[in-house]
Design an enzyme around this catalytic site. Sequence first.
Site: not given
Ligand code: PLP
Length: 357
Positions: A33, A130, A254, A302
């Site tokens: 992702k 969550r 800055y 930046m």
């Molecule tokens: C992003 C995600 C993972 C991967 O987690 P990592 O800590 O990056 O290995 C696994 N399961 C779910 C449901 C996630 O959203």
Amino acid sequence: MRPARALIDLPSLRHNYRLARELAGGRTLAVVKADAYGHGAVRGAQALEADGADGFAVACIEEALALREAGIRSPILLLEGFFDADELALIAAHDLWCVLHAQWQIDALERAAISKPLRIWLKLDSGMHRAGLPSADYRHAWQRLSAMPQVDDLVAMTHFARADELDCARTDEQARVFADAIADLGAESSLSNSPGLLGWPQLRNDWARAGLMLYGATPFPGAHAQADRLRPVMTVESKIIAVRDLAAGEPVGYGGGFVTERPSRVGVVAFGYADGYPQFAPTGTPVAIDGQCGRLVGRVSMDMLTVDLTDHPAADVGSVVELWGAQVPVTEVARHCSGSAYSLLCGLKRAPRVYRD
Ligand SMILES: *Cc1c(COP(=O)(O)O)cnc(C)c1O
């Protein structure tokens, strides 16, 4: 050409995936992702698929379709399932696996007419609070889904909130809640993310979901026997484009928050927060200058940042500065900035990626 770039080492990605699978002792989804945490999902998935990866996981159908369009044929799991029921036709057409994490999704699936039944991963909230169904609703939902013509088969999953804290009892508690919830369902199950795989070897089950560790970053603050076997995949670097000699007591950048403590040489590096470097990285954040340990000084701009060259007499315009990667662990940079390796990696912007196969 501006010298800022991210080198992506695909052999290291494959190495880390093999380690994840070894630790999982079973099948492992490569979580790609957020454009593979900034590494490029298509190139990463192609490299892993060619190496026999078990499948991939993404956050949404847009990410999944980009992989299918690039020719990825392996299973792809949608970690948050669908956001709107009108995605279900595409999910079926492209053979995507689908997490259901909320009651409304189950209701929507039951009402949907789809061309073929789906492989559903039903998510339990085992304590993170969550996404996922509460334990009290889980078995009923499971039975309902089992009876639906829209469902081909079911995998049980949950997600850890604190597996990166190796002395925290919550992870074992979550695993126990999960085990109780699925006790006699006879289902395949999926539990561990990267910190789970690396730090909680006793909690193996059918499917692991490895993200961060694939990219070679440790989820732990200190040394760790398994995490130390990971190889960093992304090395972010740029070059020095100007050098300034300053007397003691002169402000840099800055805000003038950093003032030279001694007669100093300061190098200007073509990399800034618009490239994804943390804007509030403090003076002292590590960098590597022509392979030598060095430090950031002054406020990050930046498009530029400044480093202390006083102890690097050979460094000059054109010297290579690594911001994180093979020599400067991304987790170390994150620690200085009260951030995380996750956000640094997927925050990479503008600097082009250069792949090594
Ligand atoms: C992003 C995600 C993972 C991967 O987690 P990592 O800590 O990056 O290995 C696994 N399961 C779910 C449901 C996630 O959203």
